[in-house]
Design an enzyme around this catalytic site. Structure first.
Site, PDB file in Angstrom:
ATOM      1  N   GLN A  79       0.842  -1.191   0.000  1.00 45.47           N
ATOM      2  CA  GLN A  79       0.000   0.000   0.000  1.00 45.47           C
ATOM      3  C   GLN A  79       0.884   1.250   0.000  1.00 45.47           C
ATOM      4  OE1 GLN A  79      -3.217   0.087   2.843  1.00 45.47           O
ATOM      5  NE2 GLN A  79      -3.685   2.202   2.358  1.00 45.47           N
ATOM      6  N   PHE A  80       1.257   1.686  -1.204  1.00 46.44           N
ATOM      7  CA  PHE A  80       2.161   2.825  -1.345  1.00 46.44           C
ATOM      8  C   PHE A  80       1.595   4.101  -0.736  1.00 46.44           C
ATOM      9  CE2 PHE A  80      -0.512   3.464  -5.017  1.00 46.44           C
ATOM     10  CZ  PHE A  80      -0.557   4.843  -5.187  1.00 46.44           C
ATOM     11  N   THR A  81       0.279   4.190  -0.578  1.00 44.92           N
ATOM     12  CA  THR A  81      -0.333   5.414  -0.049  1.00 44.92           C
ATOM     13  C   THR A  81       0.036   5.682   1.411  1.00 44.92           C
ATOM     14  OG1 THR A  81      -2.397   4.269   0.507  1.00 44.92           O
ATOM     15  CG2 THR A  81      -2.259   5.302  -1.680  1.00 44.92           C
TER      16      THR A  81
END
Length: 152
Positions: A79-81
């Site tokens: 989850q790069f966010t």
């Protein structure tokens, strides 16, 4: 490296375009993000802490057992966010998130290290896919860890 660890009674990830589904019962959902400069020691520290977090109840109802002690499963989802910057404006910036050529090998290595440390397979999402994640947070218990800021 940054993770959000949630104690769950169940969790799943689904990628409809690829007819993919991974699910666990009792255990941990680990949302993981990577940044430029992450190295093996970042992965090892997060894995060691994740597997050792004493956030499961013992026989006296005290959070004194780890996922390894408790026999729980782990679902790891990229989850790069988690590296979103909201300092300016209303559209988050993701410039601190590692690009796929760096993040994919780190995510794969992280999942392998988690499996090795647990002594059993870790379920995973699919890096870069449009995933639908479902969970029932048990407690709720949610822990945030960052290998570059260990005081969080």
């Amino acid at each position: 490296m940054r993770v959000v660890v949630q104690r769950v009674s169940e969790a799943s990830v689904e990628v409809q375009e690829q007819a993919y589904r991974a699910e666990i019962g009792h255990g941990l959902l680990v949302l993981a993000a990577f940044t430029e400069g992450d190295e093996e020691e970042d992965l090892e520290w997060i894995v060691r802490k994740t597997v050792s977090l004493r956030i499961f109840d013992d026989e006296n109802g005290v959070m004194n057992r780890s996922v390894a002690d408790d026999g729980g499963d782990v679902l790891a989802v990229s989850q790069f966010t988690l590296y979103a910057s909201t300092a300016r404006g209303n559209r988050p910036s993701y410039v601190r998130a590692a690009k796929p050529d760096i993040a994919v090998p780190l995510y794969e290595r992280f999942c392998r290290l988690l499996s090795e440390s647990l002594g059993r397979p870790v379920r995973t999402g699919i890096f870069g896919a449009d995933m639908k994640v479902s969970l029932v947070n048990d407690g709720p218990v949610t822990i945030i860890m960052d290998s570059k800021n260990k005081d969080i």
